[in-house]
Design an enzyme around this catalytic site. Structure first.
Site, PDB file in Angstrom:
ATOM      1  N   ASN A   6      14.350  47.643  -1.390  1.00  0.00           N
ATOM      2  CA  ASN A   6      14.045  47.423  -2.805  1.00  0.00           C
ATOM      3  C   ASN A   6      12.809  48.258  -3.157  1.00  0.00           C
ATOM      4  OD1 ASN A   6      13.108  46.461  -5.263  1.00  0.00           O
ATOM      5  ND2 ASN A   6      13.590  44.320  -4.811  1.00  0.00           N
ATOM      6  N   CYS A  20      10.014  45.601 -11.378  1.00  0.00           N
ATOM      7  CA  CYS A  20      11.248  46.348 -11.079  1.00  0.00           C
ATOM      8  C   CYS A  20      11.978  46.783 -12.342  1.00  0.00           C
ATOM      9  CB  CYS A  20      12.173  45.509 -10.205  1.00  0.00           C
ATOM     10  SG  CYS A  20      11.394  44.851  -8.740  1.00  0.00           S
ATOM     11  N   HIS A  71      19.151  48.698 -10.498  1.00  0.00           N
ATOM     12  CA  HIS A  71      18.016  48.408  -9.614  1.00  0.00           C
ATOM     13  C   HIS A  71      18.562  47.724  -8.368  1.00  0.00           C
ATOM     14  CE1 HIS A  71      14.618  46.708  -7.736  1.00  0.00           C
ATOM     15  NE2 HIS A  71      14.813  45.484  -8.179  1.00  0.00           N
TER      16      HIS A  71
HETATM   17  N1  ACO Z   1      14.223  36.593   8.617  1.00  0.00           N
HETATM   18  C1  ACO Z   1      14.700  35.448   9.096  1.00  0.00           C
HETATM   19  N2  ACO Z   1      14.663  34.296   8.415  1.00  0.00           N
HETATM   20  C2  ACO Z   1      14.108  34.315   7.193  1.00  0.00           C
HETATM   21  C3  ACO Z   1      13.566  35.485   6.644  1.00  0.00           C
HETATM   22  C4  ACO Z   1      13.634  36.664   7.405  1.00  0.00           C
HETATM   23  N3  ACO Z   1      13.166  37.831   6.967  1.00  0.00           N
HETATM   24  N4  ACO Z   1      13.096  35.204   5.412  1.00  0.00           N
HETATM   25  C5  ACO Z   1      13.321  33.899   5.195  1.00  0.00           C
HETATM   26  N5  ACO Z   1      13.920  33.366   6.273  1.00  0.00           N
HETATM   27  C6  ACO Z   1      14.343  31.997   6.484  1.00  0.00           C
HETATM   28  C7  ACO Z   1      13.652  31.019   5.571  1.00  0.00           C
HETATM   29  O1  ACO Z   1      12.368  30.697   6.087  1.00  0.00           O
HETATM   30  C8  ACO Z   1      14.596  29.864   5.575  1.00  0.00           C
HETATM   31  O2  ACO Z   1      14.371  29.116   6.730  1.00  0.00           O
HETATM   32  P1  ACO Z   1      14.373  27.511   6.669  1.00  0.00           P
HETATM   33  O3  ACO Z   1      15.770  27.165   6.209  1.00  0.00           O
HETATM   34  O4  ACO Z   1      14.071  27.138   8.074  1.00  0.00           O
HETATM   35  O5  ACO Z   1      13.314  27.151   5.681  1.00  0.00           O
HETATM   36  C9  ACO Z   1      15.968  30.517   5.710  1.00  0.00           C
HETATM   37  O6  ACO Z   1      15.720  31.851   6.167  1.00  0.00           O
HETATM   38  C10 ACO Z   1      16.749  30.561   4.429  1.00  0.00           C
HETATM   39  O7  ACO Z   1      15.889  31.006   3.423  1.00  0.00           O
HETATM   40  P2  ACO Z   1      16.389  31.223   1.975  1.00  0.00           P
HETATM   41  O8  ACO Z   1      15.234  31.661   1.140  1.00  0.00           O
HETATM   42  O9  ACO Z   1      17.192  30.075   1.493  1.00  0.00           O
HETATM   43  O10 ACO Z   1      17.398  32.431   2.195  1.00  0.00           O
HETATM   44  P3  ACO Z   1      18.316  33.118   1.148  1.00  0.00           P
HETATM   45  O11 ACO Z   1      19.715  33.069   1.588  1.00  0.00           O
HETATM   46  O12 ACO Z   1      18.015  32.670  -0.252  1.00  0.00           O
HETATM   47  O13 ACO Z   1      17.861  34.644   1.271  1.00  0.00           O
HETATM   48  C11 ACO Z   1      16.484  36.197   0.110  1.00  0.00           C
HETATM   49  C12 ACO Z   1      16.517  34.992   1.011  1.00  0.00           C
HETATM   50  C13 ACO Z   1      17.113  37.372   0.836  1.00  0.00           C
HETATM   51  C14 ACO Z   1      15.022  36.533  -0.197  1.00  0.00           C
HETATM   52  C15 ACO Z   1      17.268  35.898  -1.186  1.00  0.00           C
HETATM   53  O14 ACO Z   1      16.849  34.671  -1.730  1.00  0.00           O
HETATM   54  C16 ACO Z   1      17.103  36.974  -2.188  1.00  0.00           C
HETATM   55  O15 ACO Z   1      17.528  38.086  -1.996  1.00  0.00           O
HETATM   56  N6  ACO Z   1      16.518  36.651  -3.339  1.00  0.00           N
HETATM   57  C17 ACO Z   1      16.217  37.646  -4.326  1.00  0.00           C
HETATM   58  C18 ACO Z   1      14.847  38.139  -4.071  1.00  0.00           C
HETATM   59  C19 ACO Z   1      14.648  39.554  -4.471  1.00  0.00           C
HETATM   60  O16 ACO Z   1      15.541  40.349  -4.587  1.00  0.00           O
HETATM   61  N7  ACO Z   1      13.378  39.893  -4.647  1.00  0.00           N
HETATM   62  C20 ACO Z   1      13.017  41.216  -4.912  1.00  0.00           C
HETATM   63  C21 ACO Z   1      12.016  41.322  -5.990  1.00  0.00           C
HETATM   64  S1  ACO Z   1      12.666  40.898  -7.542  1.00  0.00           S
HETATM   65  C22 ACO Z   1      13.834  41.939  -7.824  1.00  0.00           C
HETATM   66  O17 ACO Z   1      13.804  43.055  -7.422  1.00  0.00           O
HETATM   67  C23 ACO Z   1      14.958  41.471  -8.621  1.00  0.00           C
END
Ligand code: ACO
Length: 326
Positions: free
Chosen positions: A283, A113, A253
């Site tokens: 994204n 990214c 980004h």
């Molecule tokens: N729908 C429903 N539930 C979900 C989903 C989904 N799509 N994805 C994960 N969950 C669940 C998980 O399994 C977890 O369940 P559990 O508690 O029973 O294990 C629960 O939701 C919480 O999961 P977390 O990972 O703690 O959720 P979080 O609040 O951290 O949100 C997210 C997840 C949105 C991915 C967040 O961590 C995030 O945005 N991180 C940054 C990742 C990113 O931007 N990546 C892009 C590539 S890198 C970049 O561009 C910078």
């Protein structure tokens, strides 16, 4: 005086839309969860047969037209991508061929990214040496082809798009004031594609185990992103002796609305200064920054003399920031 200036921007977003409601039918997720955690409502998906270089060409032609630069006058083409048409040759040479940019040398840059902000920094440095006068920097991703559509952790986040910018030597106060590029390989396990490379070549087993798809530790990425982007913005402000109040626009980004809000909150920069499109496109990795710049530019939001702060981060982790006087 800055080394280089952005003289044209362009973008391309494929037509097909995949909404959160569509995803509800594919994996165990909900529109409410995705919107609350990320801000994303829909994303676009490349058409069958549409490859990275096709989308890059569409965005590039728009940027070249705005810049008034003919393809044959380009000296270099830099394409930030992790979803090139094929492992070899680069998407950049395929793009060169499609554009007819016969004079340019062309290469891909793998910084996920952060691909476009890395490309911008490199093009700016080439121009500073005098070796290059016209540079095309492109970010393009067809990430929907390397996602596991049964993994709700990743498949809800990404979309396909391309963004492009044309850089030329600056002849006044407008231009790229500074770029700040960083990497930390300690973050590699947080976001990666395990197989398909030399460490783990493709076998029937790797395909069966879906190891050619993006794997992510979202919480870890989130923490690193907020910390690194906050630091790199501070670095850009300090280098140029400006304050956050001086910033007219943030072009970032678009990974996650909460990441953007957290970073800008640290500097008391209002979200109204940040062009947000992730609700519509998700994204789009390296395409995100130049596409966002193009949208703001074509909407007439950017005025001569405006100070623009840019930031991006991706797998690696690799990240960067920049300050641009428009
Ligand atoms: N729908 C429903 N539930 C979900 C989903 C989904 N799509 N994805 C994960 N969950 C669940 C998980 O399994 C977890 O369940 P559990 O508690 O029973 O294990 C629960 O939701 C919480 O999961 P977390 O990972 O703690 O959720 P979080 O609040 O951290 O949100 C997210 C997840 C949105 C991915 C967040 O961590 C995030 O945005 N991180 C940054 C990742 C990113 O931007 N990546 C892009 C590539 S890198 C970049 O561009 C910078």
């Amino acid at each position: 005086m800055p080394n280089s200036r952005i003289i044209g921007t362009g973008s391309y977003i494929p037509e097909k839309v995949l909404t959160n409601l569509d995803l509800e039918k594919m994996v165990e997720t909900s529109d409410a969860w995705i919107v609350e955690r990320t801000g994303i409502r829909e994303r676009h998906v490349a058409a069958d047969g549409e490859a990275a270089s096709d989308m890059a060409a569409a965005a590039s032609r728009r940027a070249l037209e705005m810049a008034g630069v003919r393809p044959e006058d380009l000296d270099v083409i830099i394409v930030g991508t992790i979803s090139a048409d094929m492992p070899m040759p680069s998407a950049a040479v395929l793009l060169q061929q499609k554009l007819g940019a016969s004079k340019a040398f062309a290469f891909d840059l793998s910084a996920a990214c952060a691909g476009s902000i890395y490309g911008m920094g490199i093009a700016d440095s080439f121009i500073a040496t005098g070796r290059v006068r016209r540079a095309l920097v492109v970010g393009v991703e067809v990430l929907t082809r390397i996602l596991d559509w049964t993994d709700r952790n990743t498949c809800v986040l990404f979309g396909d798009a391309a963004g492009a910018m044309v850089l030329a030597p600056s002849d006044g106060p407008s231009g790229i004031l500074s770029t700040h590029l960083h990497s930390d390989g300690a973050g590699a396990p947080a976001l990666y594609i395990p197989a398909g490379g030399s460490a783990r070549p493709t076998t029937e087993a790797t395909v069966r185990e879906k190891l050619h798809y993006v794997k992510m530790n979202g919480r870890e990425v989130y923490k690193i992103a907020v910390r690194s982007l906050t630091a790199v913005l501070g670095e850009a402000f300090a280098t140029n002796r400006v304050t956050p109040d001086d910033v007219s626009h943030v072009i970032a980004h678009q990974a996650n609305l909460r990441i953007l809000e957290s970073v800008l909150q640290r500097y008391a920069i209002p979200m109204s200064k940040c062009w947000v499109n992730l609700d519509k496109v998700g994204n789009t990795s390296s395409a995100s920054l130049p596409m966002t710049l193009d949208q703001a530019n074509r909407a007439g939001r950017l005025s001569r003399g405006d100070l623009i702060a840019m930031m991006a981060i991706g797998a690696g982790m690799a990240w960067g920031g920049a300050l641009v006087r428009w």
